[in-house]
Design a protein around this motif. Structure first.
Motif, PDB file in Angstrom:
ATOM      1  N   ILE A 558       0.860  -1.186   0.000  1.00  7.10           N
ATOM      2  CA  ILE A 558       0.000   0.000   0.000  1.00  7.10           C
ATOM      3  C   ILE A 558       0.895   1.235   0.000  1.00  7.10           C
ATOM      4  N   THR A 559       0.635   2.163  -0.915  1.00  7.32           N
ATOM      5  CA  THR A 559       1.473   3.359  -1.013  1.00  7.32           C
ATOM      6  C   THR A 559       1.130   4.345   0.106  1.00  7.32           C
ATOM      7  N   MET A 560       2.003   5.334   0.284  1.00  4.37           N
ATOM      8  CA  MET A 560       1.759   6.352   1.314  1.00  4.37           C
ATOM      9  C   MET A 560       0.466   7.113   1.048  1.00  4.37           C
ATOM     10  N   ARG A 561       0.215   7.430  -0.227  1.00  2.06           N
ATOM     11  CA  ARG A 561      -1.017   8.163  -0.544  1.00  2.06           C
ATOM     12  C   ARG A 561      -2.240   7.306  -0.243  1.00  2.06           C
ATOM     13  N   GLN A 562      -2.181   6.023  -0.592  1.00  2.00           N
ATOM     14  CA  GLN A 562      -3.285   5.119  -0.270  1.00  2.00           C
ATOM     15  C   GLN A 562      -3.460   4.999   1.243  1.00  2.00           C
ATOM     16  N   ASP A 563      -2.347   4.899   1.959  1.00  2.00           N
ATOM     17  CA  ASP A 563      -2.390   4.823   3.414  1.00  2.00           C
ATOM     18  C   ASP A 563      -3.081   6.061   3.989  1.00  2.00           C
ATOM     19  N   GLY A 564      -2.751   7.231   3.415  1.00  2.00           N
ATOM     20  CA  GLY A 564      -3.350   8.473   3.884  1.00  2.00           C
ATOM     21  C   GLY A 564      -4.843   8.534   3.634  1.00  2.00           C
ATOM     22  N   VAL A 565      -5.273   8.130   2.445  1.00  2.00           N
ATOM     23  CA  VAL A 565      -6.708   8.171   2.121  1.00  2.00           C
ATOM     24  C   VAL A 565      -7.477   7.194   3.007  1.00  2.00           C
ATOM     25  N   LEU A 566      -6.925   6.001   3.246  1.00  2.00           N
ATOM     26  CA  LEU A 566      -7.583   5.039   4.138  1.00  2.00           C
ATOM     27  C   LEU A 566      -7.684   5.585   5.558  1.00  2.00           C
ATOM     28  N   LYS A 567      -6.662   6.334   5.989  1.00  2.00           N
ATOM     29  CA  LYS A 567      -6.702   6.943   7.320  1.00  2.00           C
ATOM     30  C   LYS A 567      -7.724   8.083   7.365  1.00  2.00           C
ATOM     31  N   ALA A 568      -7.910   8.776   6.243  1.00  2.00           N
ATOM     32  CA  ALA A 568      -8.949   9.818   6.189  1.00  2.00           C
ATOM     33  C   ALA A 568     -10.335   9.190   6.263  1.00  2.00           C
ATOM     34  N   LEU A 569     -10.515   8.053   5.603  1.00  2.00           N
ATOM     35  CA  LEU A 569     -11.811   7.372   5.606  1.00  2.00           C
ATOM     36  C   LEU A 569     -12.167   6.795   6.970  1.00  2.00           C
ATOM     37  N   THR A 570     -11.144   6.543   7.801  1.00  2.00           N
ATOM     38  CA  THR A 570     -11.392   5.968   9.133  1.00  2.00           C
ATOM     39  C   THR A 570     -11.194   6.992  10.250  1.00  2.00           C
ATOM     40  N   GLY A 571     -11.139   8.295   9.897  1.00  2.00           N
ATOM     41  CA  GLY A 571     -11.182   9.350  10.904  1.00  2.00           C
ATOM     42  C   GLY A 571      -9.883   9.700  11.593  1.00  2.00           C
ATOM     43  N   VAL A 572      -8.750   9.211  11.079  1.00  2.00           N
ATOM     44  CA  VAL A 572      -7.466   9.547  11.703  1.00  2.00           C
ATOM     45  C   VAL A 572      -7.045  10.961  11.330  1.00  2.00           C
ATOM     46  N   THR A 573      -7.220  11.320  10.057  1.00  2.00           N
ATOM     47  CA  THR A 573      -6.836  12.643   9.568  1.00  2.00           C
ATOM     48  C   THR A 573      -7.894  13.117   8.583  1.00  2.00           C
ATOM     49  N   THR A 574      -7.639  14.251   7.938  1.00  2.00           N
ATOM     50  CA  THR A 574      -8.592  14.778   6.965  1.00  2.00           C
ATOM     51  C   THR A 574      -8.106  14.516   5.544  1.00  2.00           C
ATOM     52  N   PHE A 575      -9.023  14.477   4.606  1.00  2.00           N
ATOM     53  CA  PHE A 575      -8.657  14.288   3.201  1.00  2.00           C
ATOM     54  C   PHE A 575      -7.807  15.467   2.730  1.00  2.00           C
ATOM     55  N   GLU A 576      -8.132  16.650   3.207  1.00  2.00           N
ATOM     56  CA  GLU A 576      -7.370  17.854   2.859  1.00  2.00           C
ATOM     57  C   GLU A 576      -5.923  17.733   3.321  1.00  2.00           C
ATOM     58  N   GLU A 577      -5.707  17.192   4.521  1.00  2.00           N
ATOM     59  CA  GLU A 577      -4.351  17.042   5.060  1.00  2.00           C
ATOM     60  C   GLU A 577      -3.553  16.020   4.257  1.00  2.00           C
ATOM     61  N   VAL A 578      -4.198  14.951   3.841  1.00  2.00           N
ATOM     62  CA  VAL A 578      -3.515  13.945   3.009  1.00  2.00           C
ATOM     63  C   VAL A 578      -3.062  14.576   1.700  1.00  2.00           C
ATOM     64  N   ASN A 579      -3.915  15.397   1.099  1.00  2.00           N
ATOM     65  CA  ASN A 579      -3.541  16.078  -0.142  1.00  2.00           C
ATOM     66  C   ASN A 579      -2.400  17.056   0.071  1.00  2.00           C
ATOM     67  N   ARG A 580      -2.375  17.701   1.234  1.00  2.00           N
ATOM     68  CA  ARG A 580      -1.293  18.653   1.523  1.00  2.00           C
ATOM     69  C   ARG A 580       0.055  17.956   1.600  1.00  2.00           C
ATOM     70  N   VAL A 581       0.073  16.785   2.223  1.00  2.00           N
ATOM     71  CA  VAL A 581       1.341  16.101   2.503  1.00  2.00           C
ATOM     72  C   VAL A 581       1.745  15.147   1.385  1.00  2.00           C
ATOM     73  N   ALA A 582       0.767  14.491   0.767  1.00  2.00           N
ATOM     74  CA  ALA A 582       1.103  13.396  -0.152  1.00  2.00           C
ATOM     75  C   ALA A 582       0.551  13.579  -1.552  1.00  2.00           C
ATOM     76  N   SER A 583       0.253  14.807  -1.963  1.00  2.00           N
ATOM     77  CA  SER A 583      -0.321  15.021  -3.288  1.00  2.00           C
ATOM     78  C   SER A 583       0.676  14.707  -4.398  1.00  2.00           C
ATOM     79  N   ASP A 584       1.988  14.744  -4.073  1.00  2.00           N
ATOM     80  CA  ASP A 584       3.011  14.483  -5.088  1.00  2.00           C
ATOM     81  C   ASP A 584       3.331  13.001  -5.227  1.00  2.00           C
ATOM     82  N   LEU A 585       2.666  12.167  -4.424  1.00  2.00           N
ATOM     83  CA  LEU A 585       2.971  10.742  -4.430  1.00  2.00           C
ATOM     84  C   LEU A 585       1.926   9.973  -5.226  1.00  2.00           C
ATOM     85  N   ALA A 586       2.355   8.833  -5.771  1.00  2.00           N
ATOM     86  CA  ALA A 586       1.438   8.009  -6.560  1.00  2.00           C
ATOM     87  C   ALA A 586       0.435   7.317  -5.670  1.00  2.00           C
TER      88      ALA A 586
END
Length: 586
Positions: A558-586
């Protein structure tokens, strides 16, 4: 301030009547809070529907309390001293002056009887309370440390004081001089805010203090320009740097005790256009979790790492940009395997966290102790496990590989953008591909995102967000309601939504003084690659990082971006925060 619903409604009505808030926005906000149960005033403030100053002023009028706008007031220094700075900061209470034998004090919360009684006891006289805003309090607090005079004399006096403390390891910041009060206030605020860095930045007419809190820089103070020479000199003295050298960058360190917590500070100074910039890195050992699970590693990533560290030899490498938590991950892994039966030796620059049962060595380039020379030395000390703080050059990389080949378990970090980028980076350092393939156990890529605060609200994703989520993790999500339990358990993220949902439930935190932006704390985004036979063949064939990651994903990585989106879906962080940190990743 705790107001009942009736009083809050009166405050809102007063704001609407005076045209200070938009009636339509207020009505919309009422509809939202009726579902969440949040206080209407807090929500109006967090959504910027009403300013803190307007809310406080209206609250004072409803409660029948006098209101003072202190945002641009010049305070009397002698009056300010009636309440110590630390008490004023902690209680959000500042003295204004004497009136009829009573001390008039401005507070954010005049309904707090315990606090008013405490202040009255502290100053040993009756007090009269008035209300003000957060900005008014901050203006007063700034003036505790403003208006410094004769800064050169202060700096010289304090140089003699600090130089005489040559045997002292950790220094408690004193409150004897104005400049010490300034530095103490800055460090105290940084420690309470869990800041990782303090930036002291000179401008043409002022000195700005910015702090990196949860990975994001925020301006916290703007001081008079006159304070700059003394403040920079004070920091240099404590870090044992040359106070008369302003032309070249300098690096140093010292330790302080703030609120009974020992904090190591790393200092970097540099000349800039309007003076001398100082960046202070804070290493507060008291607030760091050393458990990889608590840091956010889960599912496949956790399994790959646990498998890698269970082997008797080989290399575990973690990568990411500066400040992505690489060193903390290594400490957590060392803690996992620490045992009295094995000898663990580390080479670090600096030694960030001291661990019992681990032999930690501080790099000292001035004395000739580099990562490469130190690694040669510790391999003669019968280690079972070796941790190298960072692989910076080909010589260190080659020695680390040789250590792994000769029966040692080696941990280290590299600066690359992803886990798959580690292998090409080692090739670029001149390491033979067959050596890389035969020594690597697991590689880790990581970034840090801000966690959503406990006080939060949920919402449904927009069409754009829904499409982006499906594009990134649609193939990982349960394909039907009957698959939810099995897929969620396999991935290890908690209960996941079905892939074909029309929208997804996301969360965002409610902003407050303690949770700026609605965030508090940070979690890691991880991707791991277990180096098996297929990955080894790619390394030997000089495959690109894209090719390596493609094969790893086919095997379930699982890639970092996928990890971030899954964490957004389960309430760990926000989708906006994942885009801020990992938008450059596949």
């Amino acid at each position: 301030m705790l107001l009942n619903k009736e009083s809050q409604d009166k405050v809102v009505s007063l704001l609407v009547e005076n045209g200070l808030v938009d009636a339509g926005l207020v009505k919309k906000t009422y509809n939202e809070v009726s579902k969440s149960g949040q206080p209407i005033l807090a929500v109006l403030k967090s959504k910027n529907v009403a300013t803190d100053d307007c809310i406080q002023h209206a609250t004072a009028e409803i409660l029948g309390i006098q209101y003072y706008d202190l945002r641009n007031v010049k305070f009397d220094k002698e009056i300010l001293q009636k309440i110590p700075q630390d008490v004023a900061s902690r209680s959000k209470t500042v003295p204004l002056g004497m009136q009829g034998g009573m001390l008039v004090v401005a507070m954010l919360d005049t309904t707090n009887v315990q606090r008013t009684d405490y202040i009255s006891t502290l100053v040993r006289m009756p007090i009269r309370t008035v209300m003000t805003s957060e900005a008014g309090i901050e203006n007063a607090l700034m003036q505790y440390i403003a208006d410094l005079k004769d800064v050169d004399k202060v700096a010289k006096q304090e140089e003699a004081e600090i130089r005489s403390q040559s045997g002292q390891v950790a220094q408690t910041i004193t409150q004897d001089s104005p400049i010490s009060k300034a530095l103490a206030s800055i460090l105290d605020y940084a420690a309470k805010s869990k800041a990782s860095d303090i930036h002291v930045e000179p401008l043409e007419k002022s000195l700005v203090i910015r702090m990196r809190i949860d990975g994001v820089l925020r301006q916290t103070m703007e001081l008079p320009k006159s304070i700059e020479p003394a403040l920079v000199s004070r920091i240099k003295i404590m870090a044992k740097l040359k106070i008369d050298e302003h032309r070249i960058p300098q690096d140093g360190q010292f330790a302080v005790v703030v609120n009974d917590n020992a904090i190591d500070l790393r200092i970097a100074t540099s000349p800039v256009v309007w003076g001398e910039q100082v960046v202070i890195r804070l290493l507060d050992k008291s607030g760091t979790s050393m458990e990889v699970e608590k840091m956010g590693m889960t599912g496949r990533a956790l399994a790959d790492v646990m498998d890698g560290i269970s082997k008797p030899n080989g290399m575990i490498l973690t990568s990411g940009p500066t400040g992505s938590g690489k060193s903390t991950t290594l400490y957590a892994l060392i803690k996992k395997i620490k045992d009295e039966k094995i000898n663990i030796v580390t080479l670090e620059d600096p030694v960030e966290y001291k661990m019992d049962g681990v032999n930690q060595i501080q790099i000292n380039t001035d004395a000739g102790l580099t990562f490469a020379s130190g690694l040669r030395s510790i391999l003669r000390q019968d280690p079972d496990v070796v941790m190298v703080g960072e692989i910076r050059d080909g010589e260190t990389a080659n020695l680390a590989v040789q250590a792994a080949l000769t029966g040692h378990l080696v941990f280290s970090t590299l600066h690359t953008n992803s886990a798959a980028g580690i292998m090409p980076r080692l090739l670029d350092m001149g390491i033979e591909p067959f050596l890389i393939a035969s020594t690597l156990n697991t590689v880790i890529g990581q970034r840090l995102v801000r966690r959503v605060a406990e006080r939060r609200e949920s919402y449904q994703s927009s069409e754009l967000e829904t499409n982006a989520i499906k594009q990134v993790v649609g193939n990982l999500l349960p394909q039907s309601q009957g698959d939810v339990a099995a897929v969620s358990e396999k991935l290890g993220y908690g209960t996941l939504p079905v892939a074909n949902s029309k929208s997804f439930t996301l969360v965002k935190g409610i902003e407050s003084e303690e949770t700026p932006g609605g965030y508090k704390g940070r979690a890691g985004l991880y991707e791991t690659i277990a180096v098996d036979e297929d990955i080894q063949k790619l390394i030997v064939a000089h495959a690109t990082s894209g090719d390596i990651m493609r094969v790893a994903k086919m095997k379930g990585a699982i890639t970092m971006r996928q990890d971030g989106v899954l964490k957004a879906l389960t309430g760990v962080t926000t989708f906006e925060e994942v885009n801020r940190v990992a938008s450059d990743l596949a």
